[in-house]
Write an enzyme that holds these catalytic residues in place. Structure first.
Site, PDB file in Angstrom:
ATOM      1  N   GLU A   5      -3.704  13.650  -3.902  1.00 44.02           N
ATOM      2  CA  GLU A   5      -4.026  14.166  -5.235  1.00 44.02           C
ATOM      3  C   GLU A   5      -3.575  15.615  -5.393  1.00 44.02           C
ATOM      4  O   GLU A   5      -3.066  16.009  -6.441  1.00 44.02           O
ATOM      5  CB  GLU A   5      -5.533  14.058  -5.522  1.00 44.02           C
ATOM      6  N   ARG A  50      -0.813  16.337  -8.247  1.00 45.58           N
ATOM      7  CA  ARG A  50      -1.294  17.091  -9.411  1.00 45.58           C
ATOM      8  C   ARG A  50      -0.956  18.575  -9.321  1.00 45.58           C
ATOM      9  O   ARG A  50      -0.445  19.157 -10.278  1.00 45.58           O
ATOM     10  CB  ARG A  50      -2.804  16.914  -9.575  1.00 45.58           C
ATOM     11  N   ASP A  73       1.046   1.295  -5.016  1.00 36.82           N
ATOM     12  CA  ASP A  73       1.912   1.607  -6.170  1.00 36.82           C
ATOM     13  C   ASP A  73       3.000   2.672  -6.009  1.00 36.82           C
ATOM     14  O   ASP A  73       4.189   2.396  -5.987  1.00 36.82           O
ATOM     15  CB  ASP A  73       1.039   1.915  -7.394  1.00 36.82           C
ATOM     16  N   GLU A 130      -0.369   4.196 -17.294  1.00 34.85           N
ATOM     17  CA  GLU A 130       0.714   3.351 -16.772  1.00 34.85           C
ATOM     18  C   GLU A 130       1.399   2.462 -17.806  1.00 34.85           C
ATOM     19  O   GLU A 130       2.625   2.275 -17.759  1.00 34.85           O
ATOM     20  CB  GLU A 130       0.206   2.492 -15.608  1.00 34.85           C
TER      21      GLU A 130
HETATM   22  C1  DMJ Z   1      -2.250   9.110 -11.596  1.00 31.61           C
HETATM   23  O1  DMJ Z   1      -3.006  10.087 -10.980  1.00 31.61           O
HETATM   24  C2  DMJ Z   1      -0.999   8.840 -10.814  1.00 31.61           C
HETATM   25  O2  DMJ Z   1      -0.109   8.192 -11.651  1.00 31.61           O
HETATM   26  C3  DMJ Z   1      -1.222   8.017  -9.587  1.00 31.61           C
HETATM   27  O3  DMJ Z   1      -0.015   7.639  -8.957  1.00 31.61           O
HETATM   28  C4  DMJ Z   1      -1.997   6.771  -9.873  1.00 31.61           C
HETATM   29  N1  DMJ Z   1      -2.436   6.723 -11.233  1.00 31.61           N
HETATM   30  C5  DMJ Z   1      -3.087   7.862 -11.765  1.00 31.61           C
HETATM   31  C6  DMJ Z   1      -3.406   7.650 -13.226  1.00 31.61           C
HETATM   32  O4  DMJ Z   1      -3.827   6.391 -13.522  1.00 31.61           O
END
Ligand code: DMJ
Length: 521
Positions: A142, A146, A275, A407
């Protein structure tokens, strides 16, 4: 039964006390059951945060908490705006030991949208208040997507040195997480002390594929900006291990031991836990000006395995990507997995010969399925299923929430850029209207607890990715293609744009490395 009389207490008094105790215990156990039950109806991120983040963690400063924005003089318009921001309707999301997630996550969005006053305010906050030595527990993933991503793109877009300075300082602080026998980083790090450990919920101390596999883009840029090859070495080492290790049916399971370098469980998903690993393979290739052929090869073979084992067609004709548990399919797709429409779309050009149209079709079909899940409120549930007669619907109460995730809109944006089919703008506009109608609250936007309920119930939470991703992708969907063209920019998984590193720069970079020079000298 003989009751021993306590001094000063009559027998009937003691009986009364015991029955009171019994009632009290009954009440207490009911309360505990209720609390645990409630826990399972909370969105995952909230649940994990409550369970795993330390008690002394400071709430992050963004919407709704006292911060620099609240120190304005009463009476001036700034103060009034700050006051609106302070309305304690929304609490602040995720800090992972660091404060200001929403501020850092929204720097580039503000700049791209031309909201210069707000951008300047946010920049000032970063300059004066962003403390990178915090002692809370931070998620490496994170913080990377971020904060590192946010600061990098703020630097590339604006050229403001403060962002470069902060991101280099932060990058160095993440390095201790890689001190494991395999070099696969652990999931959690204390930025103040440099100690790191694995998530308590991850089986057998494992690291998560979507976490250690989602560092590549940012770490390459950290090396590029600093001239320090260490960042690139760390992520190339992860790739080397992943390349070497045996993969069941060519698939990448979600849990890997940072000690032994072996898979811990055979759970495969293109949604949560897996993902963005796949996303970063194709984006590493694109960000390298299409020179990183190893990433290209890994991405297309992973896609082949996913298509063979996971991609399904529902009885109603909807294409979806199921989850795989040791060979058994779970016919469910998470909202998170809906990014894959866009990912498959941007990867359509560079796969095996003759596959372009196939990938474009697959991307369009998945995006269509995800749009189908967005009804009747025109907002989508956290997960939807394709079994027992369900066609892209959440069958469990606990899957019905929407936490402002991007998404589905992200895939609309990419598919619009790739095809210019007007339906993607129409679908995007439906989402704008639904957000306004169901999620808009006095102090911003809030997630909702049930996308199928006729009366919405807000969760009082504005996730920072709403500002960095959801709103940015919507803005780009309705902008001209020359605003952040996809040939020049690659979006990290939190929608922070990073420039493509041109072949020329890569050659110059490796030449300086060969001569033992770095840009830091
Ligand atoms: C985001 O923090 C990023 O896209 C992460 O890869 C997974 N999805 C969240 C938002 O849904």
């Amino acid at each position: 039964m003989v009751l021993r009389k306590l001094p000063g207490v009559s027998a009937s008094g003691m009986g009364l006390r015991l029955s009171q105790k019994f009632v009290f215990l009954l009440f207490l156990s009911g309360l505990v059951t209720l609390c645990f039950g409630a826990l399972f109806f909370l969105p995952d991120t909230v649940r994990l945060k409550r369970i795993f983040l330390s008690k002394n963690e400071n709430p992050a400063v963004t919407v709704g908490h006292d911060n620099e924005l609240s120190k304005k003089v009463p009476g001036d318009p700034e103060h009034q705006r700050a006051n609106q921001l302070r309305t304690p309707v929304l609490c602040v999301v995720f800090a992972g030991g660091l404060r200001g997630a929403s501020i850092v996550d929204s720097l580039d969005t503000l700049y791209i949208m031309g909201l210069m006053e707000e951008y300047e305010e946010a920049k000032e906050w970063v300059q004066n208040n962003l403390d990178l030595n915090s002692n809370g527990e931070a998620s490496l993933f994170e913080v990377n997507i971020r904060y590192v991503g946010g600061l990098l793109s703020a630097y590339y877009l604006t050229g403001a040195e403060i962002f470069k300075q902060k991101v280099m300082e932060l990058g160095e602080k993440l390095l201790p997480a890689f001190n494991t026998p395999t070099g696969i980083p652990r999931g959690v790090i204390n930025l103040g002390s440099g100690t790191s450990w694995s998530w308590g919920w991850a089986s057998a101390g494992s690291s998560i594929l979507a976490e250690f596999g989602t560092l590549h883009l940012e770490f390459l840029h950290l090396s590029q900006l600093s001239g320090n090859p260490l960042f690139t070495e760390k992520v190339m080492n992860i790739r080397k291990l992943l390349n070497k290790i045996e993969k069941p049916h060519g698939l990448y399971p979600n849990f890997l031991s940072p000690v032994s370098g072996n898979w811990v469980q055979h759970h495969v998903s293109i949604g949560g836990l897996g993902d963005s690993f796949y996303e970063y393979l194709i984006k590493s290739y694109l960000m390298s000006d299409k020179t990183d052929q190893e990433a290209q090869k890994m991405y297309y073979s992973a896609m082949e395995a996913i298509e063979t084992n996971l991609v399904q067609k529902s009885p109603g004709g909807l294409t979806y990507v199921a989850e795989w548990r040791g060979g058994i399919l779970d016919h469910k797709m998470g909202h998170l997995a809906c990014f894959s429409g866009g990912m498959i779309g941007i990867g359509a050009d560079d796969g095996p010969a003759g596959q372009k149209q196939h990938y474009l079709d697959l991307a369009a079909e998945i995006t269509h399925t995800c749009h189908e899940s967005y009804s009747p409120t025109k907002l989508g549930p956290e997960a939807f299923r394709f079994d027992a007669g369900a066609e892209a619907t959440a069958t469990r109460l606990s899957d019905r929430y929407y936490i402002l995730r991007p998404e589905v809109i992200e895939s609309y944006m990419y598919m619009w850029r790739l095809t210019h089919d007007p339906k993607y703008r129409e679908w995007g506009w439906e989402a704008v209207e639904a957000l306004e109608k169901h999620c808009r609250v006095d102090a911003g936007f809030s997630g909702i607890r049930d996308v199928y309920a006729s009366t919405v119930s807000h969760d009082n939470m504005q996730q920072s990715f709403f500002l960095s991703e959801t709103l940015k992708y919507l803005y780009l969907l309705f902008s001209d293609d020359d605003l952040l063209p996809l040939e020049d920019w690659v979006f990290n998984t939190e929608a922070h744009p990073l420039p493509v590193i041109r072949k020329r720069c890569l050659q110059e970079h490796s030449a300086t490395q060969d001569h033992g020079q770095t840009n830091l000298e």
